[in-house]
Design a protein around this motif. Structure first.
Motif, PDB file in Angstrom:
ATOM      1  N   THR A  97       0.834  -1.205   0.000  1.00  0.00           N
ATOM      2  CA  THR A  97       0.000   0.000   0.000  1.00  0.00           C
ATOM      3  C   THR A  97       0.866   1.252   0.000  1.00  0.00           C
ATOM      4  O   THR A  97       0.541   2.241  -0.670  1.00  0.00           O
ATOM      5  CB  THR A  97      -0.939   0.008   1.213  1.00  0.00           C
ATOM      6  N   THR A 101       0.801   3.938  -2.968  1.00  0.00           N
ATOM      7  CA  THR A 101       0.468   5.327  -2.629  1.00  0.00           C
ATOM      8  C   THR A 101       1.448   6.289  -3.294  1.00  0.00           C
ATOM      9  O   THR A 101       1.053   7.352  -3.798  1.00  0.00           O
ATOM     10  CB  THR A 101       0.482   5.526  -1.104  1.00  0.00           C
ATOM     11  N   PRO A 132      -1.571   9.229   3.707  1.00  0.00           N
ATOM     12  CA  PRO A 132      -2.372   8.249   4.446  1.00  0.00           C
ATOM     13  C   PRO A 132      -3.822   8.188   3.970  1.00  0.00           C
ATOM     14  O   PRO A 132      -4.443   7.115   3.990  1.00  0.00           O
ATOM     15  CB  PRO A 132      -2.291   8.745   5.899  1.00  0.00           C
ATOM     16  N   VAL A 133      -4.377   9.330   3.534  1.00  0.00           N
ATOM     17  CA  VAL A 133      -5.748   9.351   3.010  1.00  0.00           C
ATOM     18  C   VAL A 133      -5.839   8.520   1.736  1.00  0.00           C
ATOM     19  O   VAL A 133      -6.758   7.707   1.550  1.00  0.00           O
ATOM     20  CB  VAL A 133      -6.209  10.798   2.753  1.00  0.00           C
ATOM     21  N   ALA A 135      -3.787   6.157   0.877  1.00  0.00           N
ATOM     22  CA  ALA A 135      -3.537   4.764   1.253  1.00  0.00           C
ATOM     23  C   ALA A 135      -4.802   4.100   1.782  1.00  0.00           C
ATOM     24  O   ALA A 135      -5.097   2.941   1.451  1.00  0.00           O
ATOM     25  CB  ALA A 135      -2.422   4.703   2.298  1.00  0.00           C
ATOM     26  N   LEU A 136      -5.564   4.808   2.611  1.00  0.00           N
ATOM     27  CA  LEU A 136      -6.817   4.249   3.127  1.00  0.00           C
ATOM     28  C   LEU A 136      -7.817   4.021   1.991  1.00  0.00           C
ATOM     29  O   LEU A 136      -8.545   3.022   1.996  1.00  0.00           O
ATOM     30  CB  LEU A 136      -7.412   5.191   4.173  1.00  0.00           C
ATOM     31  N   SER A 139      -6.696   0.940   0.191  1.00  0.00           N
ATOM     32  CA  SER A 139      -6.982  -0.231   1.021  1.00  0.00           C
ATOM     33  C   SER A 139      -8.458  -0.592   0.964  1.00  0.00           C
ATOM     34  O   SER A 139      -8.820  -1.772   0.889  1.00  0.00           O
ATOM     35  CB  SER A 139      -6.568   0.037   2.472  1.00  0.00           C
ATOM     36  N   MET A 168      -6.571  -2.749   6.516  1.00  0.00           N
ATOM     37  CA  MET A 168      -6.695  -1.313   6.270  1.00  0.00           C
ATOM     38  C   MET A 168      -5.819  -0.511   7.232  1.00  0.00           C
ATOM     39  O   MET A 168      -5.242   0.518   6.855  1.00  0.00           O
ATOM     40  CB  MET A 168      -8.156  -0.890   6.389  1.00  0.00           C
ATOM     41  N   ALA A 169      -5.721  -0.983   8.474  1.00  0.00           N
ATOM     42  CA  ALA A 169      -4.875  -0.288   9.445  1.00  0.00           C
ATOM     43  C   ALA A 169      -3.411  -0.312   9.019  1.00  0.00           C
ATOM     44  O   ALA A 169      -2.718   0.713   9.064  1.00  0.00           O
ATOM     45  CB  ALA A 169      -5.037  -0.919  10.833  1.00  0.00           C
ATOM     46  N   ALA A 172      -2.848   1.919   6.090  1.00  0.00           N
ATOM     47  CA  ALA A 172      -2.710   3.321   6.502  1.00  0.00           C
ATOM     48  C   ALA A 172      -1.303   3.612   6.996  1.00  0.00           C
ATOM     49  O   ALA A 172      -0.736   4.679   6.712  1.00  0.00           O
ATOM     50  CB  ALA A 172      -3.728   3.645   7.593  1.00  0.00           C
ATOM     51  N   GLY A 175       0.754   4.183   4.209  1.00  0.00           N
ATOM     52  CA  GLY A 175       0.535   5.532   3.697  1.00  0.00           C
ATOM     53  C   GLY A 175       1.330   6.574   4.463  1.00  0.00           C
ATOM     54  O   GLY A 175       1.831   7.540   3.871  1.00  0.00           O
ATOM     55  N   VAL A 176       1.453   6.379   5.767  1.00  0.00           N
ATOM     56  CA  VAL A 176       2.275   7.291   6.569  1.00  0.00           C
ATOM     57  C   VAL A 176       3.725   7.231   6.107  1.00  0.00           C
ATOM     58  O   VAL A 176       4.400   8.265   5.934  1.00  0.00           O
ATOM     59  CB  VAL A 176       2.177   6.933   8.068  1.00  0.00           C
TER      60      VAL A 176
END
Length: 208
Positions: A97, A101, A132-133, A135-136, A139, A168-169, A172, A175-176
């Motif tokens: 992810t 991203t 992160p948005v 990436a979520l 996901s 999903m966690a 995220a 994504g960070v």
């Protein structure tokens, strides 16, 4: 994009990325001959993702990282590593992810949807917040595809509430990590200072 795709490799990383792409193509034939049509289909689904970094003209290191990640993710499914190795699924979700991203950030920047890369004039804060948005969102789409596969193709696809939330966690978190990468480095091949200055000027003009 056509020029980037046809551009011959020049660095060790670019040569290595093209080698991984070749492995991906050969892997489809191997899966079709010695494994099963389903496995060949999974391997084939990875091919567009393998070609995308080259089409976008991403730097060799990013290109290679993306290709290796996609190959590992696809063949982990073929070899059933997600079930046989505890935690492997979450680790791949995090890394894959994050990589996707970065690729999505390049696409969003190139198409003038929203600047997320340094070459597009994005500030580090923009990358850290938006990655992160994105990436979520990626996901969520992936989990929907998994559910559709479970509902309409095969009940062997592992889908539970806990699995979905965990995936999903960790996506995220990927994504960070992608936001940090985008804030501190450029995934694009080196571009001229004039191009960067021109892009930033346009970005400032649009905000006034």
């Amino acid at each position: 994009m056509k020029e980037d795709f046809l551009r011959p490799p020049r660095t060790i990383a670019e040569w290595a990325a093209d080698a991984v792409r070749a492995v991906g193509v050969v892997g489809v034939a191997v899966a079709l001959i010695w494994l099963s049509p389903t496995d060949a289909g999974i391997a084939a689904l990875a091919l567009p993702a393998l070609m995308l970094p080259r089409v976008l003209g991403m730097r060799g290191a990013f290109d290679l990282t993306a290709c290796v990640t996609v190959i590992v993710a696809a063949w982990s499914n073929v070899l059933d590593l997600y079930r046989s190795i505890s935690g492997w699924d979450l680790l791949v979700h995090l890394v894959c992810t994050g990589v996707l991203t970065v690729v999505a950030a390049v696409i969003l920047s190139r198409t003038d949807v929203v600047p997320m890369t340094r070459d597009a004039g994005a500030s580090p804060r923009t990358s850290l917040i938006l990655a992160p948005v994105v990436a979520l969102a990626l996901s969520a789409v992936w989990e929907m595809i998994e559910w559709l596969g479970w509902a309409y193709l095969s009940d062997e696809i592992f889908v539970t509430y806990q699995d979905t939330i965990g995936d999903m966690a960790f996506g995220a978190l990927g994504g960070v990590a992608a936001g940090v990468v985008l804030a501190t480095s450029s995934p694009d091949r080196a571009r001229s200072a004039h191009h960067v200055d021109e892009t930033r000027s346009k970005s400032r003009a649009g905000g006034t």
